[in-house]
Write a protein that holds these residues in place. Structure first.
Motif, mmCIF file in Angstrom:
data_model
loop_
_atom_site.group_PDB
_atom_site.id
_atom_site.type_symbol
_atom_site.label_atom_id
_atom_site.label_comp_id
_atom_site.label_asym_id
_atom_site.label_seq_id
_atom_site.Cartn_x
_atom_site.Cartn_y
_atom_site.Cartn_z
ATOM 1 N N GLY A 47 22.548 23.429 59.092
ATOM 2 C CA GLY A 47 22.053 24.628 59.773
ATOM 3 C C GLY A 47 23.166 25.834 59.893
ATOM 4 O O GLY A 47 24.318 25.373 59.903
ATOM 5 N N ARG A 48 22.474 26.876 60.018
ATOM 6 C CA ARG A 48 23.497 28.200 60.018
ATOM 7 C C ARG A 48 23.672 28.568 61.528
ATOM 8 O O ARG A 48 22.401 28.403 62.186
ATOM 9 N N ARG A 49 24.585 29.168 62.130
ATOM 10 C CA ARG A 49 24.559 29.313 63.340
ATOM 11 C C ARG A 49 24.481 31.188 63.395
ATOM 12 O O ARG A 49 25.395 31.974 62.921
ATOM 13 N N GLY B 257 23.835 40.914 65.962
ATOM 14 C CA GLY B 257 24.830 41.772 65.135
ATOM 15 C C GLY B 257 25.000 41.343 63.711
ATOM 16 O O GLY B 257 25.213 42.374 62.910
ATOM 17 N N GLN B 258 24.824 39.966 63.202
ATOM 18 C CA GLN B 258 24.849 39.578 61.776
ATOM 19 C C GLN B 258 23.771 40.371 61.049
ATOM 20 O O GLN B 258 22.559 40.430 61.528
ATOM 21 N N ARG B 259 23.717 40.155 59.635
ATOM 22 C CA ARG B 259 22.601 40.437 59.004
ATOM 23 C C ARG B 259 21.772 38.906 58.690
ATOM 24 O O ARG B 259 22.476 38.092 58.400
ATOM 25 N N TYR C 171 19.588 31.547 53.919
ATOM 26 C CA TYR C 171 20.243 30.297 54.606
ATOM 27 C C TYR C 171 19.615 29.808 56.017
ATOM 28 O O TYR C 171 20.403 29.137 56.618
ATOM 29 N N ALA C 172 18.546 30.266 55.978
ATOM 30 C CA ALA C 172 17.790 29.963 57.058
ATOM 31 C C ALA C 172 16.984 28.465 56.953
ATOM 32 O O ALA C 172 16.605 28.183 55.735
ATOM 33 N N VAL D 56 11.260 35.455 63.587
ATOM 34 C CA VAL D 56 11.413 34.428 62.752
ATOM 35 C C VAL D 56 11.910 33.173 63.342
ATOM 36 O O VAL D 56 12.737 33.023 64.044
ATOM 37 N N ARG D 57 11.752 31.958 62.404
ATOM 38 C CA ARG D 57 12.246 30.797 62.809
ATOM 39 C C ARG D 57 13.315 30.207 61.787
ATOM 40 O O ARG D 57 13.232 30.474 60.616
#
Length: 121
Positions: free
Chosen positions: A58-60, A64-66, A71-72, A96-97
Motif C-alpha cells: 500500500g501507498r501512504r 499536498g501530494q499528487r 499506485y492506489a 476516492v478509495r
C-alpha cells in the motif's frame, strides 16, 4: 601502509552508509515472528522461531501530494461518502478509495486535500 587501509575503509563506510539506508527505506517491510512448539513422540520438545517478512504494497498518502491512481490499492470513486461518515467534498473535489483509506482529491490537478485512514472497512 596500515594507516592508509584504515583511512580507506573509514571513507568507504562514510560514503556507503547513506546508500544502504536509502535502499532500506525504499522498500518498507512488515516482519512478524511467531514461536512454534512441537512435541516429538520420544518426549522431546522442539521450539522454533519463524519470521515472516512481507513487503508493504500500500501507498501512504499525505496532504499536498499528487494522487496517482496507478499506485492506489483498490481504487474507486466514493459517491456514497455519507455512509462512511465523510464530509461533503468541496466544489472541484471528490472522495476516492485507496485500500481502506479515503482520500479527498482535486478533480483537475489531483492534489490531495485530506486523507482519512481506515475510513472504509
Amino acid at each position: 601502509m596500515f594507516k592508509k587501509i584504515i583511512m580507506t575503509l573509514a571513507a568507504t563506510t562514510l560514503v556507503a552508509s547513506p546508500i544502504v539506508t536509502a535502499q532500506a527505506q525504499a522498500a518498507p517491510r512488515h516482519e512478524t515472528s511467531r514461536t512454534v512448539v512441537t512435541h516429538k513422540p520420544n518426549g522431546r520438545t522442539v521450539v522454533k522461531k519463524q519470521t515472516v517478512v512481507r513487503k508493504d504494497t500500500g501507498r501512504r498518502w499525505a496532504k499536498g501530494q499528487r494522487f496517482d491512481r496507478r499506485y492506489a490499492t483498490n481504487y474507486r470513486v466514493v459517491n456514497n461518502y455519507r455512509d462512511y461518515r465523510l464530509s461533503t467534498p468541496p466544489r472541484g473535489y471528490q472522495w476516492v478509495r485507496s485500500g481502506n483509506d479515503a482520500v479527498l482529491i482535486a478533480i483537475t490537478s489531483g492534489i490531495i486535500g485530506a486523507v482519512v485512514g481506515s475510513a472504509i472497512r
